[in-house]
Design an enzyme around this catalytic site. Structure first.
Site: not given
Ligand SMILES: [Zn+2]
Length: 325
Positions: A196, A249
């Site tokens: 992420k 992501k």
């Molecule tokens: Zn968070």
């Protein structure tokens, strides 16, 4: 042998040919729809920066989940934005907290729909960071992962079909797996937000999830957009700790990462087409600058072609309807 013997246009000359030789196919089976839950009843509060997306009270989230299920979307991803926010993230630790209520209500109304629960502290902390903060103002990794495991256990007990830690603390997948297993939830999968990135594309989401950090930024735990090898390191660590699916992501600006992860692991790879990716298309389409439907299908096809097995997208129900029409 090249031209004129080779003419790649031969298999592009009609729709039937193009369908026949198409390498990447989009299907509703690959889509996951995010939902934002807020307190109250009969609340559908539009998120200004995400046209068509609303914050929903539990009863309305149930309705939205039914719509997604009817469109053929197999799973939703739940985020909660509770009213109670404090340093301990008490709301997320409360077994009867908002997210747990929403999980139980959706599972009761749509037992066939999979409910993935996002596990993080930022929606329930007053400072908006994804972990606990020490007195000197740093994010404390090891106390945070204990709390995250508690939160994940709450969601598993409420009936979540998977828990999805999005905090990017070190060791949280292992901490969650150990607690779930010890408490009788060995069958609950973990979808790890493994790679992420600290992205500028999360802006609209923070309005929807009410999770903007009150100070500083998230670059001490989310990844540097410049790094690719580190993404593989993160993914492999999460797998060692017991992740069942791994996520990249955002999706669009990280297609190379999706491909590298797909080539490196054997578990399903999930990509999250985030709020900023959604809002860019919506904003350009509203001005007539791109064809909305074509742009949506092209971005999702690109994400699949890069190697994502599953895509989390705010377009999921709409796209599922197009694909099954
Ligand atoms: Zn968070």
């Amino acid at each position: 042998m090249g031209f004129p013997q080779q003419r790649p246009r031969r298999t592009r000359q009609s729709d039937a040919w193009r369908r026949l030789v198409r390498e990447t196919r989009l299907t509703p089976d690959a889509l996951i729809y995010p939902l934002f839950v807020v307190p109250g009843r009969a609340v559908r509060h539009p998120v200004e920066s995400m046209p068509g997306i609303c914050q929903l009270s539990v009863d309305e989230a149930v309705q939205e989940a039914k719509v997604a299920a009817a469109a053929g979307v197999p799973a939703v991803l739940l985020f909660a934005a509770p009213a109670r926010k404090d340093a301990q993230a008490s709301e997320a630790r409360d077994p009867r907290g908002l997210a747990s209520q929403a999980i139980a209500a959706i599972k009761e109304a749509c037992p066939e729909l999979l409910v993935w629960a996002d596990v993080c502290l930022c929606g329930a902390t007053d400072h908006g960071h994804c972990g606990h903060i020490t007195s000197s103002g740093v994010i404390d990794n090891d106390s945070s992962i204990r709390t995250l495991a508690e939160v994940a256990l709450n969601y598993a007990r409420a009936g979540a079909d998977a828990v999805a830690p999005s905090d990017m603390m070190d060791g949280r997948v292992g901490a969650i797996r150990a607690l779930l297993d010890a408490q009788g939830h060995a069958a609950t999968p973990i979808v790890a937000y493994a790679a992420k990135y600290a992205s500028s594309f999360y802006g609209p989401f923070r309005e929807a999830a009410e999770s903007a950090p009150a100070f500083g930024d998230r670059r001490s735990y989310q990844m540097d957009p410049a790094n690719a090898r580190e993404a593989l390191h993160e993914v492999l660590l999460d797998l060692e700790e017991g992740a069942d699916l791994v996520m990249v992501k955002p999706a669009g600006p990280y297609l190379d990462i999706i491909r590298q992860v797909r080539d490196a692991v054997r578990v399903p790879v999930v990509a999250y087409q985030v709020s900023g990716e959604f809002s860019l298309i919506k904003a350009a389409a509203a001005r007539g600058w791109v064809d909305e439907r074509a742009a949506i299908l092209e971005t999702l096809t690109g994400i699949r072609r890069a190697g994502a097995d599953l895509i989390i997208s705010y377009f999921a129900p709409e796209v599922a309807r197009w694909l099954s029409a």
